[in-house]
Structure formats: C-alpha cells, structure tokens
Design a protein around this motif. Sequence first.
Motif, PDB file in Angstrom:
ATOM      1  N   ASP A   6      43.959  43.039  43.454  1.00 41.53           N
ATOM      2  CA  ASP A   6      42.956  41.984  43.613  1.00 41.53           C
ATOM      3  C   ASP A   6      43.510  40.917  44.544  1.00 41.53           C
ATOM      4  O   ASP A   6      44.020  39.887  44.094  1.00 41.53           O
ATOM      5  CB  ASP A   6      42.593  41.392  42.240  1.00 41.53           C
ATOM      6  CG  ASP A   6      41.515  40.324  42.334  1.00 41.53           C
ATOM      7  OD1 ASP A   6      41.216  39.865  43.457  1.00 41.53           O
ATOM      8  OD2 ASP A   6      40.987  39.922  41.280  1.00 41.53           O
ATOM      9  N   THR A  61      45.652  47.930  32.292  1.00 47.33           N
ATOM     10  CA  THR A  61      44.755  46.817  32.632  1.00 47.33           C
ATOM     11  C   THR A  61      45.385  45.456  32.305  1.00 47.33           C
ATOM     12  O   THR A  61      44.764  44.419  32.524  1.00 47.33           O
ATOM     13  CB  THR A  61      43.412  46.945  31.881  1.00 47.33           C
ATOM     14  OG1 THR A  61      43.687  46.981  30.477  1.00 47.33           O
ATOM     15  CG2 THR A  61      42.665  48.200  32.287  1.00 47.33           C
ATOM     16  N   SER A  72      45.057  49.110  40.526  1.00 45.21           N
ATOM     17  CA  SER A  72      44.083  48.046  40.757  1.00 45.21           C
ATOM     18  C   SER A  72      44.764  46.874  41.447  1.00 45.21           C
ATOM     19  O   SER A  72      45.769  46.349  40.959  1.00 45.21           O
ATOM     20  CB  SER A  72      43.516  47.595  39.395  1.00 45.21           C
ATOM     21  OG  SER A  72      42.759  46.414  39.548  1.00 45.21           O
ATOM     22  N   GLN A 108      38.136  40.389  40.432  1.00 46.28           N
ATOM     23  CA  GLN A 108      37.859  40.341  38.988  1.00 46.28           C
ATOM     24  C   GLN A 108      37.093  39.084  38.587  1.00 46.28           C
ATOM     25  O   GLN A 108      36.338  39.100  37.620  1.00 46.28           O
ATOM     26  CB  GLN A 108      39.156  40.460  38.188  1.00 46.28           C
ATOM     27  CG  GLN A 108      40.150  39.339  38.449  1.00 46.28           C
ATOM     28  CD  GLN A 108      41.542  39.691  37.956  1.00 46.28           C
ATOM     29  OE1 GLN A 108      41.760  39.870  36.776  1.00 46.28           O
ATOM     30  NE2 GLN A 108      42.499  39.785  38.879  1.00 46.28           N
ATOM     31  N   SER A 162      34.253  47.960  33.787  1.00 45.16           N
ATOM     32  CA  SER A 162      34.627  48.671  35.004  1.00 45.16           C
ATOM     33  C   SER A 162      34.413  50.162  34.840  1.00 45.16           C
ATOM     34  O   SER A 162      34.886  50.756  33.869  1.00 45.16           O
ATOM     35  CB  SER A 162      36.099  48.420  35.339  1.00 45.16           C
ATOM     36  OG  SER A 162      36.485  49.212  36.448  1.00 45.16           O
ATOM     37  N   GLN A 172      36.361  46.972  40.224  1.00 45.82           N
ATOM     38  CA  GLN A 172      37.007  48.251  40.551  1.00 45.82           C
ATOM     39  C   GLN A 172      36.151  49.464  40.179  1.00 45.82           C
ATOM     40  O   GLN A 172      36.685  50.551  39.910  1.00 45.82           O
ATOM     41  CB  GLN A 172      38.379  48.378  39.844  1.00 45.82           C
ATOM     42  CG  GLN A 172      39.389  47.345  40.227  1.00 45.82           C
ATOM     43  CD  GLN A 172      39.983  47.538  41.627  1.00 45.82           C
ATOM     44  OE1 GLN A 172      39.563  48.410  42.378  1.00 45.82           O
ATOM     45  NE2 GLN A 172      40.943  46.705  41.970  1.00 45.82           N
ATOM     46  N   PHE A 226      43.203  51.847  34.153  1.00 40.64           N
ATOM     47  CA  PHE A 226      42.601  52.029  35.473  1.00 40.64           C
ATOM     48  C   PHE A 226      42.907  53.441  35.961  1.00 40.64           C
ATOM     49  O   PHE A 226      44.016  53.944  35.777  1.00 40.64           O
ATOM     50  CB  PHE A 226      43.176  51.021  36.483  1.00 40.64           C
ATOM     51  CG  PHE A 226      42.661  49.613  36.313  1.00 40.64           C
ATOM     52  CD1 PHE A 226      41.315  49.325  36.507  1.00 40.64           C
ATOM     53  CD2 PHE A 226      43.531  48.580  35.981  1.00 40.64           C
ATOM     54  CE1 PHE A 226      40.833  48.026  36.363  1.00 40.64           C
ATOM     55  CE2 PHE A 226      43.056  47.281  35.831  1.00 40.64           C
ATOM     56  CZ  PHE A 226      41.707  47.004  36.021  1.00 40.64           C
TER      57      PHE A 226
END
Length: 176
Positions: A146, A124, A144, A93, A132, A101, A140
Amino acid sequence: MAKIGLFFGSSTGNTENAAELIQKDLQQRGLEVDLFNVMADPVSKMQEYDCLVLGIPTWDIGELQEDWKNNWDELDSLQLAGKKAALFGQGDQRGYPATFQDCLGLLGNKLRERGAMLVGFTSTDGFEFDESLGVEDGKFMGLSLDDDNQRELTEGRVAAWVEQLVAEFNLAAQAG
Ligand SMILES: Cc1cc2nc3c(=O)[nH]c(=O)nc-3n(C[C@H](O)[C@H](O)[C@H](O)COP(=O)(O)O)c2cc1C
C-alpha cells in the motif's frame, strides 16, 4: 537454472516500482528474472516460465488495472498447469477499505483456472480494511503493498516476501 517471469501492469507507477524492487531482490540472490509490462508485452510469454511473479493494483473500486483488463480474455487461452505463481498487489486500504486488494483474488482465481498453483500468501497483520476478495482463509493471496498509505514499509515487505518465494519456488538450492 530456473528462470522467473515477472509480469506487471501499473497505471501510476507504484506496481512498476515494486516490480523493479522484487526483480532486484531476486537477482541479488543469484536468480534470473525477466521483467514484462503487460501494457506492451504479450501475456502468452507466461507459458515459458515455471515460476511466475505477477503484479496487479486494484483500480476503480474493485476493478482490474487497465492493462490487465485488456489482456483478461487472452489469459483464458493460456496453459499454466504445473506452474507456480506468486502475486503482489498495490491498493489503498484507507481509501477503499471494502475492496482492498480485490485483484489479488481476481487474478489468483484466474490463474488457478488455467492450472497454476498459487504461492506467496502473506498475513493481513499490519493492515486495516473491511473486506477483500484478495483474502483467502485469513491470508492475502500474495503480497499486499500500500504505497498510498504505507510506502515506508514496502521495501521491508518485499525483502521478506522474496525470501519466502525463494523457499516456496524451491529455488534455494540453485541461488548462488
Ligand atoms: C479511482 C481509484 C480507485 C481505486 N480503487 C481501489 C480499490 O478498489 N481497491 C484498492 O485496494 N485500491 C484502489 N485504488 C488505489 C490504487 O490501487 C493504488 O493507488 C495503487 O498504488 C495504484 O497502483 P499503480 O500505480 O501501479 O497503478 C484506487 C485508486 C484510485 C485513484
């Protein structure tokens, strides 16, 4: 018992680690999960499962991970009508806030074209990014992750998502 097919592609191992975590969590709930790496395993195997879990990182500024890219055209020949599919993605991100994503959206829409129904959408909240393709109606289109910036959150995110999946796949009654 319904079997779950878990397919992933991973260039530097983060999506692969998440796939193994997700498999372990599902198995701990008494569910059977077959794991496939699309680098070597045929994506046509997806047709053998009613419940699919698919992992894809976003690479090269909004592009498909290499192994998914190599299988992209073959996905067009799959019959996935009536199947439920849950996606998880790895992204960065901070490094790529305008394409964070994106592949959740690219793969999600591809699966819908083939007739699958997407489940496992998540909030989110807890992420900071600008845009995104993997977000629909504020959520999402899957899980998601990261690992580049929030690796310490991955295990908890996976655990919560697996609980959500058991319900959305309708497997709660079968889990032992
Ligand atoms: C050159 C490069 C481009 C990337 N582009 C994106 C991107 O557009 N969007 C995103 O969310 N993440 C992007 N990433 C971050 C990767 O998705 C992230 O490192 C991920 O954990 C890799 O997963 P893998 O180890 O399973 O291949 C990029 C990383 C690199 C090195």
